[in-house]
Design a protein around this motif. Structure first.
Motif, PDB file in Angstrom:
ATOM      1  N   LEU A 112       0.811  -1.219   0.000  1.00  0.00           N
ATOM      2  CA  LEU A 112       0.000   0.000   0.000  1.00  0.00           C
ATOM      3  C   LEU A 112       0.843   1.266   0.000  1.00  0.00           C
ATOM      4  O   LEU A 112       0.326   2.372   0.052  1.00  0.00           O
ATOM      5  CB  LEU A 112      -0.931   0.010   1.210  1.00  0.00           C
ATOM      6  CG  LEU A 112      -2.068  -1.000   1.135  1.00  0.00           C
ATOM      7  CD1 LEU A 112      -2.816  -1.059   2.432  1.00  0.00           C
ATOM      8  CD2 LEU A 112      -2.999  -0.650  -0.008  1.00  0.00           C
ATOM      9  N   LYS A 159      10.954  -0.943   9.820  1.00  0.00           N
ATOM     10  CA  LYS A 159       9.828  -0.272  10.483  1.00  0.00           C
ATOM     11  C   LYS A 159       8.511  -0.954  10.128  1.00  0.00           C
ATOM     12  O   LYS A 159       7.668  -1.176  10.979  1.00  0.00           O
ATOM     13  CB  LYS A 159       9.788   1.189  10.027  1.00  0.00           C
ATOM     14  CG  LYS A 159      10.012   2.188  11.161  1.00  0.00           C
ATOM     15  CD  LYS A 159       9.711   3.585  10.667  1.00  0.00           C
ATOM     16  CE  LYS A 159      10.940   4.457  10.626  1.00  0.00           C
ATOM     17  NZ  LYS A 159      10.765   5.659   9.808  1.00  0.00           N
ATOM     18  N   TYR A 201       5.209  -2.719  12.359  1.00  0.00           N
ATOM     19  CA  TYR A 201       3.882  -2.087  12.375  1.00  0.00           C
ATOM     20  C   TYR A 201       2.849  -3.020  12.984  1.00  0.00           C
ATOM     21  O   TYR A 201       2.861  -4.221  12.746  1.00  0.00           O
ATOM     22  CB  TYR A 201       3.432  -1.773  10.942  1.00  0.00           C
ATOM     23  CG  TYR A 201       3.815  -0.400  10.444  1.00  0.00           C
ATOM     24  CD1 TYR A 201       4.634   0.432  11.182  1.00  0.00           C
ATOM     25  CD2 TYR A 201       3.360   0.049   9.212  1.00  0.00           C
ATOM     26  CE1 TYR A 201       4.982   1.678  10.694  1.00  0.00           C
ATOM     27  CE2 TYR A 201       3.710   1.294   8.723  1.00  0.00           C
ATOM     28  CZ  TYR A 201       4.517   2.098   9.475  1.00  0.00           C
ATOM     29  OH  TYR A 201       4.865   3.320   9.001  1.00  0.00           O
ATOM     30  N   GLU A 258      -1.027  -4.387  13.222  1.00  0.00           N
ATOM     31  CA  GLU A 258      -1.999  -4.682  12.157  1.00  0.00           C
ATOM     32  C   GLU A 258      -2.725  -3.425  11.728  1.00  0.00           C
ATOM     33  O   GLU A 258      -3.209  -2.662  12.548  1.00  0.00           O
ATOM     34  CB  GLU A 258      -3.051  -5.688  12.654  1.00  0.00           C
ATOM     35  CG  GLU A 258      -2.808  -7.122  12.235  1.00  0.00           C
ATOM     36  CD  GLU A 258      -2.553  -7.291  10.737  1.00  0.00           C
ATOM     37  OE1 GLU A 258      -3.398  -6.830   9.955  1.00  0.00           O
ATOM     38  OE2 GLU A 258      -1.521  -7.868  10.391  1.00  0.00           O
ATOM     39  N   LYS A 286      -5.722   6.986  13.700  1.00  0.00           N
ATOM     40  CA  LYS A 286      -4.763   6.213  12.901  1.00  0.00           C
ATOM     41  C   LYS A 286      -3.511   7.042  12.717  1.00  0.00           C
ATOM     42  O   LYS A 286      -3.557   8.168  12.236  1.00  0.00           O
ATOM     43  CB  LYS A 286      -5.372   5.868  11.545  1.00  0.00           C
ATOM     44  CG  LYS A 286      -4.440   5.117  10.621  1.00  0.00           C
ATOM     45  CD  LYS A 286      -4.314   3.668  11.021  1.00  0.00           C
ATOM     46  CE  LYS A 286      -3.292   2.934  10.153  1.00  0.00           C
ATOM     47  NZ  LYS A 286      -3.067   1.558  10.628  1.00  0.00           N
ATOM     48  N   ARG A 322      -9.918   3.122   3.865  1.00  0.00           N
ATOM     49  CA  ARG A 322      -9.189   1.860   3.985  1.00  0.00           C
ATOM     50  C   ARG A 322      -9.535   1.149   5.294  1.00  0.00           C
ATOM     51  O   ARG A 322      -9.562  -0.077   5.355  1.00  0.00           O
ATOM     52  CB  ARG A 322      -7.681   2.106   3.904  1.00  0.00           C
ATOM     53  CG  ARG A 322      -7.214   2.316   2.482  1.00  0.00           C
ATOM     54  CD  ARG A 322      -5.725   2.507   2.428  1.00  0.00           C
ATOM     55  NE  ARG A 322      -5.267   2.619   1.044  1.00  0.00           N
ATOM     56  CZ  ARG A 322      -4.029   2.931   0.705  1.00  0.00           C
ATOM     57  NH1 ARG A 322      -3.120   3.149   1.637  1.00  0.00           N
ATOM     58  NH2 ARG A 322      -3.678   3.003  -0.558  1.00  0.00           N
ATOM     59  N   ILE A 332      -8.703  -2.777   5.053  1.00  0.00           N
ATOM     60  CA  ILE A 332      -7.376  -2.907   4.455  1.00  0.00           C
ATOM     61  C   ILE A 332      -6.342  -2.583   5.526  1.00  0.00           C
ATOM     62  O   ILE A 332      -5.306  -3.228   5.618  1.00  0.00           O
ATOM     63  CB  ILE A 332      -7.245  -1.967   3.241  1.00  0.00           C
ATOM     64  CG1 ILE A 332      -8.158  -2.459   2.127  1.00  0.00           C
ATOM     65  CG2 ILE A 332      -5.806  -1.878   2.767  1.00  0.00           C
ATOM     66  CD1 ILE A 332      -8.280  -1.504   0.961  1.00  0.00           C
ATOM     67  N   THR A 333      -6.637  -1.593   6.335  1.00  0.00           N
ATOM     68  CA  THR A 333      -5.799  -1.332   7.499  1.00  0.00           C
ATOM     69  C   THR A 333      -6.712  -1.286   8.728  1.00  0.00           C
ATOM     70  O   THR A 333      -7.928  -1.187   8.599  1.00  0.00           O
ATOM     71  CB  THR A 333      -5.054   0.015   7.384  1.00  0.00           C
ATOM     72  OG1 THR A 333      -6.005   1.026   7.081  1.00  0.00           O
ATOM     73  CG2 THR A 333      -4.006  -0.020   6.301  1.00  0.00           C
ATOM     74  N   ALA A 334      -6.087  -1.359   9.878  1.00  0.00           N
ATOM     75  CA  ALA A 334      -6.871  -1.316  11.111  1.00  0.00           C
ATOM     76  C   ALA A 334      -6.545  -0.019  11.849  1.00  0.00           C
ATOM     77  O   ALA A 334      -5.428   0.486  11.766  1.00  0.00           O
ATOM     78  CB  ALA A 334      -6.523  -2.516  11.985  1.00  0.00           C
TER      79      ALA A 334
END
Lengths: 416, 302
Positions: free
Chosen positions: A397, A410, A414, A416, B9, B45, B50-52
């Motif tokens: 991404l 890095k 990360y 999740e 985020k 996203r 797709i991300t949390a």
């Protein structure tokens, strides 16, 4: 799980349906066949001298006079001319002049053959053989040894190395072992690269075409990576299976078509039969699969970290280094010392084992070493898959950001 | 149907979303607005899993967002993309199957959509053989093929020519009428006023404004009117019930003035003041457009 199967299916089918895949399937066995054909042709040609050759012998020593046997295509003629005269008489391609000086015995390289065209190996070989036989026989006679008796006990000896193992003596053909070992090592080395790079290119394709975002809104990045790796791996296995089947068929056909009278094909086959193919094939598939899983995960991580294929180099180098290193050692040193500590270590460390172990296998590897190596291979690919998937999920991404090693570390940490 | 609660985020070095909460109502069209880099895509996203988020939660139909919701969401990313060398029909079916549709069902629906949008001849074509606009159309079909309850469109009209943009807009409205909730992100304000029931404005990772479009615009009414009159130019002496902000002479003794009501007055008072003096051609309240609100709100925050 069903989604992973879907991804595997797509990855597999899109590659297998490609023209290049189908061409490769046929090209490689065709090449093997062609190479076999050329070897057979060359050996056939050198077996036969195409036209009748006349060898005029200028024998200053007098020892060889009348002792040459004519064969079908080679006629010997002893002439009483000087070398100069004889040389000037060479007018056609089929007439050669063999010059034996009086003191040929003390000067071994003084025997010469003159011709308008370079004589074939078969011809010079035949002359050398006859001369050696005559010279030996002459000196045997000089020492009053009965040549007739000698002929009766003479046998042709070729060396047959026997290896002593626990399961009984077995024929160890050193040359064949080296060939098979190195061939397998090269094949593994190349296929790890080819299919690893395919995985990497697939990841880059998804990233640059931006379809990645659509797909990972449907499946987890790990599922996509796994599906791709397995799909491409199956393509590799399909390729190998097709090659093996086609090669077996083509050598069978070739063997029948050539029907070599000397049985040189048969003797090659006989040598090959001394190698445990089932065992080596089994190990080959195991090391290909685990090695492929280990490396392709890393290749996938590299693909995820870059925006285009040109950027991959800085990451590719350290990944491919252990393979390249082992490969170079394999074709230069390892096969000469398959049980040296270096060879043993290389065949146990997962990053180098697929290549190193293939070189060692035909020479026989202790069971514990093989088991340890195989166990570590499995641990190794699970480990790289875990590391790679953590980098991959972030990397796919990331756009426009030039990935550095620091950056990638890095990503690994990360959440999740 | 979609409730976003206190989402935070952070990426290394910057915050993409700080404490953002939103409510998207069932069956409505929701616009997610904000300048580039505001955090819209990060939020989308997160909704797409797709991300949390680092903290906060997303509630989908009363349940915490989880993998089973993937099949109920359709997502058209801002950066469009499909497999270039794959046949379109096959590719659409593949993407739909990843969303949980069976092969036969996907094929049936795809036929329907291809007929509806005049794409029948595309089935065997590869994406790379299509124009950019055609690719977009194909991707739109891929987004809605599995009939998701929630359709997320990131800049849906970028890359379409006006004709196709209109077709896609009609399809979006049609899907919405059939019950789909639509969340779309854009920075094109004209489409917001036309389509959206509610909006949220995100700027520099913060939500700075949200609510129904009608309510927001009403709350930004500031008693400003536009008046066109004909006759002698009025020399305003300060006793009128409004202040004059600007004045334009249109020629032929026609003038347009922009006024702001004084405290305690309304438009009737304006007319009562004007009618004895001149002929009033027009009196129109000036309600700020979403574009103006957007710019005003964004500029307020340094």
């Amino acid at each position: 799980m069903q989604k992973v199967l879907l991804i595997i299916q797509r990855e597999y089918l899109t590659r297998v349906r490609k023209k290049s895949f189908i061409i490769m399937i046929f090209v490689v066995p065709a090449l093997i066949l062609a190479m076999g054909g050329i070897i057979a042709m060359v050996s056939k040609n050198s077996d036969q001298i195409t036209s009748e050759q006349t060898v005029k012998v200028v024998d200053e020593s007098g020892i060889f006079k009348g002792k040459f046997h004519n064969s079908k295509k080679i006629k010997f003629q002893t002439i009483n001319q000087s070398l100069k005269e004889a040389k000037s008489n060479i007018t056609t391609d089929s007439v050669l002049t063999l010059y034996i000086p009086a003191n040929y015995n003390s000067k071994p390289n003084s025997v010469e053959i003159f011709s308008k065209k370079k004589p074939s190996f078969k011809l010079t070989g035949e002359i050398e053989k006859q001369m050696n036989d005559i010279a030996v026989n002459t000196s045997l006679m000089e020492h009053h040894i009965d040549t007739a008796f000698l002929h009766s006990i003479k046998s042709s000896i070729s060396l047959n190395a026997i290896e002593i193992t626990e399961t009984g003596d077995k024929n160890a053909n050193v040359g064949a072992n080296v060939t098979v070992g190195i061939a397998c090592a090269i094949l593994i080395y190349m296929s790890l690269f080819i299919y690893g790079a395919q995985v990497m290119r697939g990841v880059i394709e998804e990233k640059t075409s931006r379809i990645i975002e659509v797909i990972i809104s449907s499946v987890k990045p790990f599922q996509l990576m796994l599906g791709k790796i397995i799909g491409v791996g199956l393509v590799g296995l399909t390729q190998f299976a097709a090659w093996i089947i086609l090669s077996v068929i083509s050598t069978k056909i070739a063997g029948q078509a050539l029907h070599s009278p000397q049985g040189s094909m048969m003797s090659i086959l006989a040598v090959l039969q001394t190698i445990p193919f089932g065992y080596i094939l089994g190990c080959f598939i195991f090391y290909f699969l685990t090695g492929y899983l280990l490396y392709s995960a890393l290749f996938a991580a590299v693909g995820s970290a870059v925006d285009s294929e040109t950027e991959t180099q800085q990451f590719m180098f350290p990944i491919t280094l252990p393979l390249l290193f082992t490969y170079i050692l394999s074709v230069s040193i390892l096969f000469q010392a398959p049980d040296s500590p270096l060879a043993v270590w290389l065949s146990i460390i997962p990053f180098t084992a697929p290549v190193a172990m293939m070189v060692r296998l035909p020479f026989g590897v202790p069971a514990w070493q093989l088991e340890l190596s195989m166990f570590l291979m499995v641990v190794g690919f699970l480990f790289t898959t875990y590391v790679a998937s953590r980098i991959y999920r972030v990397g796919v991404l990331m756009y426009g950001k030039k990935a550095s090693y620091k950056e990638i570390v890095k990503w690994f940490f990360y959440k999740e | 149907m979609l409730s976003i609660r206190n989402i935070v985020k952070q990426y290394a070095g910057h915050t993409a979303l700080s404490d953002v909460s939103l409510e998207v109502e069932q069956g409505k069209i929701f616009g997610l607005l904000g300048p580039n880099g505001a955090g819209k895509t990060s939020l989308i996203r997160i909704i797409n899993q797709i991300t949390a988020p680092d903290s906060g939660e997303v509630i989908f139909n009363g349940v915490k967002l989880n993998q089973s919701h993937i099949e109920q969401i359709g997502y058209l990313p801002e950066e469009r993309g499909l497999y270039k060398k794959m046949e379109i029909g096959e590719q659409m079916i593949y993407l739909a199957r990843l969303k949980g549709l069976s092969r036969d069902e996907a094929r049936k629906r795809l036929k329907f959509w291809f007929e509806k949008l005049g794409m029948e001849s595309w089935w065997k074509m590869k994406i790379e053989e299509l124009s950019k606009g055609m690719q977009q159309k194909a991707q739109f079909v891929a987004t809605v093929l599995h009939e998701p309850e929630l359709i997320i469109l990131d800049e849906p009209f970028s890359g379409f020519d006006p004709v196709n943009a209109e077709i896609i807009k009609d399809e979006i409205l049609d899907l919405n009428r059939k019950g789909a909730t639509i969340l779309f992100s854009t920075h094109r304000m004209e489409s917001v006023e036309e389509l959206c029931d509610s909006i949220a404005l995100i700027h520099k990772s913060h939500k700075i404004l949200d609510g129904k479009v009608k309510h927001i615009r009403n709350s930004y009414r500031n008693d400003t009117y536009l008046i066109e009159y004909a006759g002698e130019r009025i020399d305003f002496d300060g006793n009128q019930p409004f202040e004059v902000n600007s004045e334009i002479n249109e020629g032929d003794s026609t003038y347009i003035i922009k006024i702001k009501l004084k405290e305690g007055h309304n438009s009737n008072h304006v007319l009562q003041y004007m009618i004895p003096r001149v002929r009033v051609n027009m009196l129109q309240e000036v309600i700020p457009s979403m574009n103006e609100i957007f710019i005003e709100k964004v500029n307020l925050i340094p």
